[in-house]
Design a protein around this motif. Structure first.
Motif, PDB file in Angstrom:
ATOM      1  N   MET A   1       0.843  -1.184   0.000  1.00 20.40           N
ATOM      2  CA  MET A   1       0.000   0.000   0.000  1.00 20.40           C
ATOM      3  C   MET A   1       0.886   1.245   0.000  1.00 20.40           C
ATOM      4  O   MET A   1       1.869   1.314   0.716  1.00 20.40           O
ATOM      5  N   SER A   2       0.514   2.198  -0.825  1.00 14.80           N
ATOM      6  CA  SER A   2       1.273   3.443  -0.881  1.00 14.80           C
ATOM      7  C   SER A   2       0.355   4.614  -0.581  1.00 14.80           C
ATOM      8  O   SER A   2      -0.844   4.557  -0.832  1.00 14.80           O
ATOM      9  N   THR A   3       0.941   5.661  -0.013  1.00 13.35           N
ATOM     10  CA  THR A   3       0.191   6.876   0.307  1.00 13.35           C
ATOM     11  C   THR A   3       1.014   8.081  -0.119  1.00 13.35           C
ATOM     12  O   THR A   3       2.227   8.116   0.095  1.00 13.35           O
ATOM     13  N   ALA A   4       0.346   9.057  -0.724  1.00 17.91           N
ATOM     14  CA  ALA A   4       1.013  10.295  -1.128  1.00 17.91           C
ATOM     15  C   ALA A   4       0.106  11.468  -0.776  1.00 17.91           C
ATOM     16  O   ALA A   4      -1.121  11.341  -0.796  1.00 17.91           O
ATOM     17  N   THR A   5       0.725  12.595  -0.452  1.00 13.99           N
ATOM     18  CA  THR A   5      -0.028  13.796  -0.099  1.00 13.99           C
ATOM     19  C   THR A   5       0.352  14.921  -1.059  1.00 13.99           C
ATOM     20  O   THR A   5       1.527  15.106  -1.383  1.00 13.99           O
ATOM     21  N   TYR A   6      -0.657  15.649  -1.489  1.00 12.28           N
ATOM     22  CA  TYR A   6      -0.477  16.754  -2.437  1.00 12.28           C
ATOM     23  C   TYR A   6      -1.185  17.986  -1.877  1.00 12.28           C
ATOM     24  O   TYR A   6      -2.145  17.867  -1.123  1.00 12.28           O
ATOM     25  N   THR A   7      -0.728  19.164  -2.287  1.00  8.63           N
ATOM     26  CA  THR A   7      -1.402  20.405  -1.939  1.00  8.63           C
ATOM     27  C   THR A   7      -2.177  20.867  -3.163  1.00  8.63           C
ATOM     28  O   THR A   7      -1.611  20.984  -4.254  1.00  8.63           O
ATOM     29  N   VAL A   8      -3.476  21.102  -2.967  1.00  4.87           N
ATOM     30  CA  VAL A   8      -4.345  21.509  -4.069  1.00  4.87           C
ATOM     31  C   VAL A   8      -4.725  22.976  -3.885  1.00  4.87           C
ATOM     32  O   VAL A   8      -5.180  23.387  -2.819  1.00  4.87           O
ATOM     33  N   LYS A   9      -4.550  23.754  -4.942  1.00  2.20           N
ATOM     34  CA  LYS A   9      -4.837  25.182  -4.920  1.00  2.20           C
ATOM     35  C   LYS A   9      -6.187  25.441  -5.586  1.00  2.20           C
ATOM     36  O   LYS A   9      -6.492  24.847  -6.618  1.00  2.20           O
ATOM     37  N   GLU A  22     -14.037  12.882  -6.371  1.00  4.60           N
ATOM     38  CA  GLU A  22     -14.647  12.089  -7.428  1.00  4.60           C
ATOM     39  C   GLU A  22     -13.654  11.800  -8.552  1.00  4.60           C
ATOM     40  O   GLU A  22     -13.527  10.662  -8.999  1.00  4.60           O
ATOM     41  N   GLU A  23     -12.943  12.816  -9.007  1.00  8.57           N
ATOM     42  CA  GLU A  23     -11.998  12.635 -10.111  1.00  8.57           C
ATOM     43  C   GLU A  23     -10.819  11.756  -9.702  1.00  8.57           C
ATOM     44  O   GLU A  23     -10.421  10.854 -10.430  1.00  8.57           O
ATOM     45  N   VAL A  24     -10.238  12.017  -8.540  1.00 15.75           N
ATOM     46  CA  VAL A  24      -9.057  11.264  -8.098  1.00 15.75           C
ATOM     47  C   VAL A  24      -9.423   9.811  -7.786  1.00 15.75           C
ATOM     48  O   VAL A  24      -8.626   8.899  -8.015  1.00 15.75           O
ATOM     49  N   SER A  25     -10.630   9.578  -7.317  1.00 16.36           N
ATOM     50  CA  SER A  25     -11.076   8.212  -7.021  1.00 16.36           C
ATOM     51  C   SER A  25     -11.076   7.322  -8.259  1.00 16.36           C
ATOM     52  O   SER A  25     -10.980   6.102  -8.148  1.00 16.36           O
ATOM     53  N   GLU A  26     -11.186   7.933  -9.437  1.00 19.40           N
ATOM     54  CA  GLU A  26     -11.228   7.180 -10.683  1.00 19.40           C
ATOM     55  C   GLU A  26      -9.846   6.797 -11.216  1.00 19.40           C
ATOM     56  O   GLU A  26      -9.742   6.046 -12.178  1.00 19.40           O
ATOM     57  N   VAL A  27      -8.790   7.312 -10.601  1.00 23.59           N
ATOM     58  CA  VAL A  27      -7.424   6.991 -11.044  1.00 23.59           C
ATOM     59  C   VAL A  27      -7.123   5.521 -10.734  1.00 23.59           C
ATOM     60  O   VAL A  27      -7.443   5.022  -9.651  1.00 23.59           O
ATOM     61  N   ALA A  28      -6.507   4.855 -11.698  1.00 25.59           N
ATOM     62  CA  ALA A  28      -6.171   3.432 -11.547  1.00 25.59           C
ATOM     63  C   ALA A  28      -5.319   3.195 -10.311  1.00 25.59           C
ATOM     64  O   ALA A  28      -4.335   3.895 -10.076  1.00 25.59           O
ATOM     65  N   THR A  31      -7.317   3.552  -3.857  1.00 21.83           N
ATOM     66  CA  THR A  31      -8.280   2.888  -2.981  1.00 21.83           C
ATOM     67  C   THR A  31      -8.909   3.841  -1.976  1.00 21.83           C
ATOM     68  O   THR A  31      -9.968   3.560  -1.438  1.00 21.83           O
ATOM     69  N   SER A  32      -8.251   4.976  -1.705  1.00 25.10           N
ATOM     70  CA  SER A  32      -8.755   5.920  -0.715  1.00 25.10           C
ATOM     71  C   SER A  32      -8.325   7.338  -1.071  1.00 25.10           C
ATOM     72  O   SER A  32      -7.178   7.558  -1.474  1.00 25.10           O
ATOM     73  N   VAL A  33      -9.262   8.282  -0.924  1.00 27.09           N
ATOM     74  CA  VAL A  33      -8.976   9.690  -1.192  1.00 27.09           C
ATOM     75  C   VAL A  33      -9.516  10.507  -0.027  1.00 27.09           C
ATOM     76  O   VAL A  33     -10.683  10.389   0.324  1.00 27.09           O
ATOM     77  N   GLU A  34      -8.661  11.331   0.562  1.00 21.15           N
ATOM     78  CA  GLU A  34      -9.080  12.241   1.625  1.00 21.15           C
ATOM     79  C   GLU A  34      -8.686  13.653   1.231  1.00 21.15           C
ATOM     80  O   GLU A  34      -7.563  13.877   0.775  1.00 21.15           O
ATOM     81  N   VAL A  35      -9.618  14.587   1.394  1.00 18.19           N
ATOM     82  CA  VAL A  35      -9.358  15.983   1.052  1.00 18.19           C
ATOM     83  C   VAL A  35      -9.688  16.840   2.260  1.00 18.19           C
ATOM     84  O   VAL A  35     -10.774  16.744   2.818  1.00 18.19           O
ATOM     85  N   ASP A  36      -8.743  17.689   2.660  1.00 18.56           N
ATOM     86  CA  ASP A  36      -8.944  18.610   3.780  1.00 18.56           C
ATOM     87  C   ASP A  36      -9.053  20.019   3.210  1.00 18.56           C
ATOM     88  O   ASP A  36      -8.057  20.587   2.750  1.00 18.56           O
TER      89      ASP A  36
END
Length: 68
Positions: A1-9, A22-28, A31-36
């Motif tokens: 399992m891998s996890t990465a964090t990005y900053t979205v502007k 919704e968009e990121v969940s569709e990436v191959a 398995t999990s998307v969290e947005v703060d």
């Protein structure tokens, strides 16, 4: 399992968060998307390596920008 964090502007509301999730969940492989909304952080987890370029493209498709 891998996890990465990005900053979205550009996210300003709950609808923004939903669009990015919704968009990121569709990436191959994702398995999990969290947005703060408060911090602008996007955390993506996957069963294997998730391609950063695919995540960035999904965020852009939602109308936002990944800040590097």
């Amino acid at each position: 399992m891998s996890t990465a964090t990005y900053t979205v502007k550009g996210m300003t509301c709950g609808h923004c968060v939903s669009s990015v999730k919704e968009e990121v969940s569709e990436v191959a492989g994702v398995t999990s998307v969290e947005v703060d909304l408060a911090t602008g952080l996007l955390t993506v987890s996957g069963d294997g390596p998730v391609q950063e370029a695919d995540v960035v493209a999904a965020v852009e498709e939602a109308g936002y920008e990944v800040v590097r």
